[in-house]
Motif scaffolding. Structure first.
Motif, mmCIF file in Angstrom:
data_model
loop_
_atom_site.group_PDB
_atom_site.id
_atom_site.type_symbol
_atom_site.label_atom_id
_atom_site.label_comp_id
_atom_site.label_asym_id
_atom_site.label_seq_id
_atom_site.Cartn_x
_atom_site.Cartn_y
_atom_site.Cartn_z
ATOM 1 N N TYR A 62 -9.672 -11.290 -0.841
ATOM 2 C CA TYR A 62 -8.897 -11.894 -2.166
ATOM 3 C C TYR A 62 -9.695 -13.054 -2.903
ATOM 4 C CZ TYR A 62 -4.485 -10.441 0.323
ATOM 5 O OH TYR A 62 -3.400 -9.448 0.667
ATOM 6 N N ALA A 103 2.213 -16.795 3.477
ATOM 7 C CA ALA A 103 1.508 -16.017 2.529
ATOM 8 C C ALA A 103 1.707 -14.582 2.886
ATOM 9 C CB ALA A 103 0.043 -16.421 2.519
ATOM 10 N N LYS A 113 5.919 -8.465 -2.433
ATOM 11 C CA LYS A 113 5.420 -8.209 -3.551
ATOM 12 C C LYS A 113 4.877 -6.747 -3.647
ATOM 13 C CE LYS A 113 4.187 -12.577 -5.764
ATOM 14 N NZ LYS A 113 3.413 -13.572 -6.277
ATOM 15 N N GLU A 123 -11.238 -12.205 -6.643
ATOM 16 C CA GLU A 123 -10.752 -13.350 -7.627
ATOM 17 C C GLU A 123 -12.085 -13.894 -8.325
ATOM 18 O OE1 GLU A 123 -8.921 -16.979 -5.894
ATOM 19 O OE2 GLU A 123 -10.095 -18.295 -7.457
ATOM 20 N N PHE A 146 3.114 -12.269 0.058
ATOM 21 C CA PHE A 146 2.493 -10.898 -0.352
ATOM 22 C C PHE A 146 3.050 -9.569 0.081
ATOM 23 C CE2 PHE A 146 -1.868 -12.606 -1.746
ATOM 24 C CZ PHE A 146 -1.553 -13.715 -1.954
ATOM 25 N N ASP A 201 -2.335 -17.490 -5.581
ATOM 26 C CA ASP A 201 -1.834 -16.274 -6.368
ATOM 27 C C ASP A 201 -1.340 -16.771 -7.566
ATOM 28 O OD1 ASP A 201 -0.149 -13.979 -6.697
ATOM 29 O OD2 ASP A 201 1.446 -14.419 -5.433
ATOM 30 N N SER A 202 -2.082 -16.254 -8.701
ATOM 31 C CA SER A 202 -1.843 -16.777 -10.079
ATOM 32 C C SER A 202 -2.041 -15.635 -10.857
ATOM 33 C CB SER A 202 -2.654 -17.905 -10.232
ATOM 34 O OG SER A 202 -4.162 -17.404 -10.058
#
Ligand code: G1P
Length: 289
Positions: free
Chosen positions: A41, A265, A272, A45, A269, A137-138
């Protein structure tokens, strides 16, 4: 003009004591949120934020991290033979994500000491640091939010978030003045203060843009909170010499290195996910809580 941030350091030598027994012989960075290891992750990012070259600071028992970002020859061959094209592409992509170098931190002497291992990796240019436990998470990648501030102010930046109550003492904490919405000039910082002594409710989150003058500062830093060489103490030392900024992150930060944070989390996640969300939501609703 500010140097472009091309390099990122991932301290990953920690012993993961908060997540035993899972982390006894496996790196905590490889714990999966749904189906993707934590470190992937934050590597994704970083790449989305413009990073090209990565140094992962590892330790003993961390070989699975290197294997994960390497080519998996047998697996690729099998997926090819079985015409699993999508899985093949996904597996191949992980090994091509960025240039990744590894170095060993031989003793777990603290985050500051881990970052010091990056001195030869980035001796002359600013670099990012990402702690894989902190999953953000953004909409705009968290690191990109820091890079934008770095480019404007041409000074080191830490990520921050408001933390209410005694939980603040689990973090580095800044004392800072807001210079524009969500951007602060740091006046002081302290690692894991007692709740009563915390200078504010602004916690440092595991994303940093640092400049090479941090290395001599770390070398001078004595053991601090928890008997470890803390990056917060080294950054504090630089405050006398140069401006330092903080950006309040837009998004949700999960402490995935903590059992409860990891569970939260995972649920968020999973909900989603297009392929799992509906069924999982239905299952959660069916629970008689
Ligand atoms: C580290 C830093 C701390 C920061 C935190 C964010 O602490 O030392 O300043 O607030 O990460 O997650 P650790 O959680 O490794 O003890």
């Amino acid at each position: 003009m500010a140097d472009r941030i091309r390099k990122a350091v991932f301290p990953a030598a920690g012993l993961g004591t908060r997540f035993l027994p899972a982390t006894k012989a496996s790196p905590k960075e490889m714990l999966p949120l749904v189906d993707k290891p934590l470190i992937q992750y934050s590597v994704e990012e970083a790449v989305k934020s413009g990073i090209e070259s990565i140094l992962i600071v590892t330790g003993r028992e961390k070989a699975p991290i290197e294997n994960h970002f390497d080519i998996s020859f047998e697996l690729e061959q099998l997926l090819r033979e079985r015409n699993k094209d999508e899985l093949f592409a996904m597996v191949r992509e992980i090994s091509e994500i960025a240039q990744i170098l590894y170095t060993r931190q031989k003793q777990a002497l603290g985050l500051g000491h881990a970052i010091l291992q990056a001195e030869d990796f980035s001796p002359n240019e600013p670099f990012a640091v990402l702690l894989a436990d902190d999953v953000v998470d953004s909409e705009v990648p968290a690191l990109k939010q820091l890079i934008d501030v770095y480019e404007k102010y041409e000074a080191p930046v830490v990520a921050t978030m408001q933390v209410d109550g005694p939980a603040i003492s689990r973090f580095g904490v800044i004392d800072a003045e807001e210079v524009e919405p969500n951007v602060f000039r740091v006046r002081d910082m302290v690692e894991k203060p007692a709740f009563e002594d915390a200078p504010s409710d602004l916690a440092i989150i595991g994303r940093y843009i640092l400049t090479p003058d941090i290395f001599p500062a770390i070398q001078k830093t004595k053991k601090g909170a928890g008997g470890e060489i803390q990056i917060t103490d080294a950054m504090r030392d630089l405050l006398d010499e140069r401006p330092f900024y903080a950006v309040k992150l837009e998004g949700t930060r999960h402490d995935a290195g903590d059992k409860l944070g990891f569970l939260i989390a995972t649920v968020e996640f999973a909900l989603k996910r297009d392929d799992l969300g509906d069924e999982f939501r239905e299952y959660l609703r069916s629970l008689d809580l």
